[in-house]
Design a protein around this motif. Structure first.
Motif, PDB file in Angstrom:
ATOM      1  N   ASP A  83       0.861  -1.178   0.000  1.00  0.00           N
ATOM      2  CA  ASP A  83       0.000   0.000   0.000  1.00  0.00           C
ATOM      3  C   ASP A  83       0.900   1.231   0.000  1.00  0.00           C
ATOM      4  OD1 ASP A  83      -1.831   2.013   0.309  1.00  0.00           O
ATOM      5  OD2 ASP A  83      -2.752   1.210   2.136  1.00  0.00           O
ATOM      6  N   LEU A  84       1.107   1.793  -1.174  1.00  0.00           N
ATOM      7  CA  LEU A  84       2.031   2.923  -1.311  1.00  0.00           C
ATOM      8  C   LEU A  84       1.416   4.237  -0.873  1.00  0.00           C
ATOM      9  CD1 LEU A  84       3.783   2.065  -4.704  1.00  0.00           C
ATOM     10  CD2 LEU A  84       4.316   1.285  -2.378  1.00  0.00           C
ATOM     11  N   THR A  85       0.166   4.214  -0.469  1.00  0.00           N
ATOM     12  CA  THR A  85      -0.452   5.422   0.071  1.00  0.00           C
ATOM     13  C   THR A  85      -0.196   5.541   1.570  1.00  0.00           C
ATOM     14  OG1 THR A  85      -2.588   4.367   0.556  1.00  0.00           O
ATOM     15  CG2 THR A  85      -2.262   5.275  -1.664  1.00  0.00           C
ATOM     16  N   GLU A  86       0.512   4.564   2.129  1.00  0.00           N
ATOM     17  CA  GLU A  86       0.839   4.558   3.550  1.00  0.00           C
ATOM     18  C   GLU A  86       2.355   4.611   3.742  1.00  0.00           C
ATOM     19  OE1 GLU A  86      -1.183   4.652   6.137  1.00  0.00           O
ATOM     20  OE2 GLU A  86      -2.968   4.702   4.853  1.00  0.00           O
ATOM     21  N   PRO A  87       2.817   5.079   4.906  1.00  0.00           N
ATOM     22  CA  PRO A  87       4.262   5.046   5.187  1.00  0.00           C
ATOM     23  C   PRO A  87       4.787   3.621   5.130  1.00  0.00           C
ATOM     24  CG  PRO A  87       3.115   6.443   6.770  1.00  0.00           C
ATOM     25  CD  PRO A  87       2.047   5.713   5.995  1.00  0.00           C
ATOM     26  N   LEU A  88       6.034   3.482   4.730  1.00  0.00           N
ATOM     27  CA  LEU A  88       6.690   2.180   4.678  1.00  0.00           C
ATOM     28  C   LEU A  88       7.879   2.193   5.629  1.00  0.00           C
ATOM     29  CD1 LEU A  88       6.682   1.719   0.799  1.00  0.00           C
ATOM     30  CD2 LEU A  88       5.152   0.596   2.442  1.00  0.00           C
ATOM     31  N   ALA A  89       8.153   1.066   6.232  1.00  0.00           N
ATOM     32  CA  ALA A  89       9.267   0.987   7.180  1.00  0.00           C
ATOM     33  C   ALA A  89      10.576   1.334   6.485  1.00  0.00           C
ATOM     34  CB  ALA A  89       9.335  -0.406   7.783  1.00  0.00           C
ATOM     35  N   PRO A  90      11.354   2.249   7.036  1.00  0.00           N
ATOM     36  CA  PRO A  90      12.580   2.687   6.353  1.00  0.00           C
ATOM     37  C   PRO A  90      13.629   1.597   6.217  1.00  0.00           C
ATOM     38  CG  PRO A  90      12.448   3.616   8.569  1.00  0.00           C
ATOM     39  CD  PRO A  90      11.127   2.984   8.301  1.00  0.00           C
ATOM     40  N   ASP A  91      13.581   0.585   7.079  1.00  0.00           N
ATOM     41  CA  ASP A  91      14.586  -0.473   7.026  1.00  0.00           C
ATOM     42  C   ASP A  91      14.050  -1.768   6.423  1.00  0.00           C
ATOM     43  OD1 ASP A  91      12.858  -0.994   9.083  1.00  0.00           O
ATOM     44  OD2 ASP A  91      14.409  -1.495  10.564  1.00  0.00           O
ATOM     45  N   ALA A  92      12.856  -1.702   5.830  1.00  0.00           N
ATOM     46  CA  ALA A  92      12.277  -2.900   5.216  1.00  0.00           C
ATOM     47  C   ALA A  92      13.006  -3.226   3.913  1.00  0.00           C
ATOM     48  CB  ALA A  92      10.792  -2.697   4.952  1.00  0.00           C
ATOM     49  N   ASP A  93      12.959  -4.469   3.508  1.00  0.00           N
ATOM     50  CA  ASP A  93      13.554  -4.868   2.240  1.00  0.00           C
ATOM     51  C   ASP A  93      12.831  -4.160   1.097  1.00  0.00           C
ATOM     52  OD1 ASP A  93      15.333  -6.601   3.473  1.00  0.00           O
ATOM     53  OD2 ASP A  93      13.962  -8.310   3.345  1.00  0.00           O
ATOM     54  N   PRO A  94      13.547  -3.751   0.044  1.00  0.00           N
ATOM     55  CA  PRO A  94      12.895  -3.028  -1.057  1.00  0.00           C
ATOM     56  C   PRO A  94      11.798  -3.824  -1.743  1.00  0.00           C
ATOM     57  CG  PRO A  94      15.171  -3.574  -1.603  1.00  0.00           C
ATOM     58  CD  PRO A  94      15.002  -3.843  -0.145  1.00  0.00           C
ATOM     59  N   GLU A  95      11.895  -5.149  -1.720  1.00  0.00           N
ATOM     60  CA  GLU A  95      10.834  -5.941  -2.357  1.00  0.00           C
ATOM     61  C   GLU A  95       9.546  -5.931  -1.548  1.00  0.00           C
ATOM     62  OE1 GLU A  95      13.742  -8.997  -0.509  1.00  0.00           O
ATOM     63  OE2 GLU A  95      13.812  -7.032  -1.472  1.00  0.00           O
ATOM     64  N   ASP A  96       9.590  -5.355  -0.343  1.00  0.00           N
ATOM     65  CA  ASP A  96       8.374  -5.194   0.458  1.00  0.00           C
ATOM     66  C   ASP A  96       7.649  -3.891   0.138  1.00  0.00           C
ATOM     67  OD1 ASP A  96       8.774  -7.597   1.781  1.00  0.00           O
ATOM     68  OD2 ASP A  96       9.964  -6.673   3.375  1.00  0.00           O
TER      69      ASP A  96
END
Length: 237
Positions: free
Chosen positions: A146-159
């Protein structure tokens, strides 16, 4: 002129009054702490090409700008495995490592395809195909997130990422290591809110004109390389 007009435009502007009329009111902004956030207007495709210096530099500038707002960013480099004039660890890698929310991968092979520098052209081809597969994996991950929400800065890019830079992918096409259709298929798979930045190629990527939202030519008028000046630490790497 109305009273409102006269109040917003000083009759005798001074540097101080002019600064007050700027959006920031003449006050230098202070930096905010970077917190995970989501962009409101991402989702365009950008292409940066040309024989001038600055394509990668421009894309990295956008990557750092987005990361500074808390957006998740990934930089995937094609064809930049290094050469005898460039150190393995480049300035951008050190800077990326110090900023939350931005990550990078280098999938290149030593040397530069077609330059008779002793590198294996078959290996360049294999590395380019591997980089394309990795780009497809990251785009697929963004489609599932869900790219309309913040994403964890340390998550893997494929997430999931909000902005993906595919550095030198257009040059890989120009060199015949990838097909035009490979890039077009990747664009077809790109989800609505993913900002995609493609760089490279000295030849105009006309095959992108119907699909890209921004196409910028970086044209060379003069380059130190033509005078025998090789890549310099801190400017080219």
């Amino acid at each position: 002129m109305t009273d409102a007009d006269s109040s917003s435009t000083p009759e005798d502007p001074t540097p101080e009054s002019t600064r007050r009329e700027t959006p920031g009111g003449g006050v230098r902004p202070t930096a905010d702490e970077i917190e995970p956030a989501a962009p409101a207007e991402f989702g365009l495709v950008q292409a940066w090409w040309g024989d001038g210096k600055g394509k990668t530099t421009a894309s990295l500038g956008m990557a750092f700008r987005a990361a500074g707002h808390g957006y998740r960013v990934h930089v995937l480099q094609f064809l930049k495995g290094g050469a005898d004039s460039v150190e393995g660890v480049r300035g951008e890698y050190n800077a990326i490592a110090s900023v939350p929310g931005i990550s990078y991968e280098n999938t290149g092979h030593y040397g530069w395809h077609g330059l008779l520098d002793g590198s294996d052209d078959d290996e360049h081809h294999a590395k380019a195909r591997g980089a394309l597969a990795r780009a497809e994996e990251i785009v697929a991950g963004a489609a599932d997130a869900d790219l309309t929400e913040p994403l964890a800065p340390d998550a893997d890019p494929e997430d999931g990422v909000h902005l993906l830079v595919l550095d030198e992918i257009l040059y890989a096409v120009e060199q015949g290591l990838l097909d035009e259709s490979d890039v077009l298929d990747l664009l077809d798979a790109t989800p609505e809110n993913l900002e995609l930045v493609l760089t490279g190629s000295h030849t105009e990527p006309t095959y992108l004109l119907d699909d890209a939202d921004l196409v910028t030519e970086v044209r060379k008028l003069k380059h130190p390389f033509d005078a025998g000046i090789r890549a310099r630490k801190g400017t080219e790497y």
